[in-house]
Design a protein around this motif. Structure first.
Motif, PDB file in Angstrom:
ATOM      1  N   GLU A 131       0.816  -1.221   0.000  1.00 27.67           N
ATOM      2  CA  GLU A 131       0.000   0.000   0.000  1.00 27.67           C
ATOM      3  C   GLU A 131       0.846   1.266   0.000  1.00 27.67           C
ATOM      4  OE1 GLU A 131      -2.659  -0.353   3.326  1.00 27.67           O
ATOM      5  OE2 GLU A 131      -3.643  -2.123   2.478  1.00 27.67           O
ATOM      6  N   GLY A 132       2.162   1.110   0.084  1.00 21.76           N
ATOM      7  CA  GLY A 132       3.057   2.260   0.030  1.00 21.76           C
ATOM      8  C   GLY A 132       3.480   2.816   1.375  1.00 21.76           C
ATOM      9  N   TRP A 133       3.092   2.152   2.480  1.00 20.26           N
ATOM     10  CA  TRP A 133       3.451   2.647   3.812  1.00 20.26           C
ATOM     11  C   TRP A 133       4.795   2.085   4.244  1.00 20.26           C
ATOM     12  CZ3 TRP A 133       0.574   6.515   4.056  1.00 20.26           C
ATOM     13  CH2 TRP A 133      -0.785   6.476   3.783  1.00 20.26           C
ATOM     14  N   LEU A 164       3.320  13.684   4.259  1.00 16.74           N
ATOM     15  CA  LEU A 164       3.805  12.485   4.953  1.00 16.74           C
ATOM     16  C   LEU A 164       3.530  11.235   4.116  1.00 16.74           C
ATOM     17  CD1 LEU A 164       2.683  13.310   8.596  1.00 16.74           C
ATOM     18  CD2 LEU A 164       5.022  13.324   7.696  1.00 16.74           C
ATOM     19  N   LYS A 165       2.358  11.209   3.489  1.00 13.58           N
ATOM     20  CA  LYS A 165       1.976  10.070   2.653  1.00 13.58           C
ATOM     21  C   LYS A 165       2.980   9.873   1.512  1.00 13.58           C
ATOM     22  CE  LYS A 165      -1.999   8.275   0.108  1.00 13.58           C
ATOM     23  NZ  LYS A 165      -3.380   8.548  -0.316  1.00 13.58           N
ATOM     24  N   GLU A 166       3.447  10.967   0.955  1.00 11.91           N
ATOM     25  CA  GLU A 166       4.429  10.925  -0.133  1.00 11.91           C
ATOM     26  C   GLU A 166       5.690  10.171   0.285  1.00 11.91           C
ATOM     27  OE1 GLU A 166       6.937  14.363  -2.450  1.00 11.91           O
ATOM     28  OE2 GLU A 166       4.881  14.861  -1.849  1.00 11.91           O
ATOM     29  N   TYR A 167       6.015  10.231   1.580  1.00 14.52           N
ATOM     30  CA  TYR A 167       7.213   9.579   2.090  1.00 14.52           C
ATOM     31  C   TYR A 167       6.893   8.271   2.810  1.00 14.52           C
ATOM     32  CZ  TYR A 167       9.629  13.656   0.554  1.00 14.52           C
ATOM     33  OH  TYR A 167      10.146  14.638  -0.254  1.00 14.52           O
ATOM     34  N   GLY A 168       5.653   7.784   2.680  1.00 17.42           N
ATOM     35  CA  GLY A 168       5.279   6.480   3.215  1.00 17.42           C
ATOM     36  C   GLY A 168       4.805   6.483   4.646  1.00 17.42           C
ATOM     37  N   ILE A 169       4.486   7.650   5.184  1.00 17.32           N
ATOM     38  CA  ILE A 169       4.041   7.746   6.571  1.00 17.32           C
ATOM     39  C   ILE A 169       2.524   7.951   6.593  1.00 17.32           C
ATOM     40  CG2 ILE A 169       4.250   9.008   8.751  1.00 17.32           C
ATOM     41  CD1 ILE A 169       7.067   9.883   7.743  1.00 17.32           C
ATOM     42  N   ASP A 170       1.839   7.063   7.305  1.00 16.23           N
ATOM     43  CA  ASP A 170       0.379   7.134   7.411  1.00 16.23           C
ATOM     44  C   ASP A 170       0.003   7.948   8.644  1.00 16.23           C
ATOM     45  OD1 ASP A 170      -2.355   6.713   7.225  1.00 16.23           O
ATOM     46  OD2 ASP A 170      -2.252   4.763   8.183  1.00 16.23           O
TER      47      ASP A 170
END
Length: 170
Positions: A131-133, A164-170
């Protein structure tokens, strides 16, 4: 809102504008254009108030200094000020900015995604799931946390969540 409307009609003598959006977008009404009301910035030696994010360092993931630092390096304060706050705010690096208690050696945390990724990697977040996280290499835990806000502050947090999502942080 009622006080502001009264002010615009001349029924109130003074009004403090506390939001940059209002200062820029809503203060050029008839009375200011005619010179009946004057927009005036007031400067003082009083330390300014702060706003920002505070981390619970007793709980995961912010019990790891590298995660806290990574967040700070990812948060682009200058971009937020430019795009959301009309460049109306100055950058502060201390809760005591402008006072004798300010530490001049505080890290200003200039936007640096490369440094953030490096710190996340050092903290064990080297891979992403389907999922990219970001997932911790030994625990398998997704790097995820909540930002508790009042509903009226959502406009300030949504861009941060996207970043944050761009860098994998949910």
């Amino acid at each position: 809102a009622l006080q502001y409307e009264k002010f615009k009609k001349g029924e109130q003598d003074i009004f403090r504008v506390l939001r940059s959006r209002r200062w820029v977008e809503e203060t050029d009404f008839e009375a200011t254009k005619k010179g009946w009301i004057k927009k005036q910035r007031i400067f003082s030696e009083k330390p300014a108030g702060t706003s920002g994010y505070f981390f619970n360092m007793r709980e995961w993931p912010f019990d790891d200094k590298r995660i806290r630092y990574a967040f700070c390096y990812l948060y682009d304060r200058e971009k937020m000020n430019r795009e959301m706050y009309y460049n109306e705010y100055g950058m502060m690096n201390s809760l005591y900015s402008g006072s004798v208690y300010e530490n001049p050696n505080n890290n200003p945390f200039i936007h640096n995604p490369e440094k953030a990724v490096e710190l996340l990697s050092e903290a064990g977040y080297t891979k992403r799931n389907s999922e990219g996280w970001l997932v911790h290499e030994t625990t398998g835990k997704i790097l995820s946390f909540e930002i508790n806000i009042q509903k009226t502050s959502a406009y300030m947090v949504t861009p941060v969540q996207q970043m944050l999502k761009e860098y994998g942080i949910d």
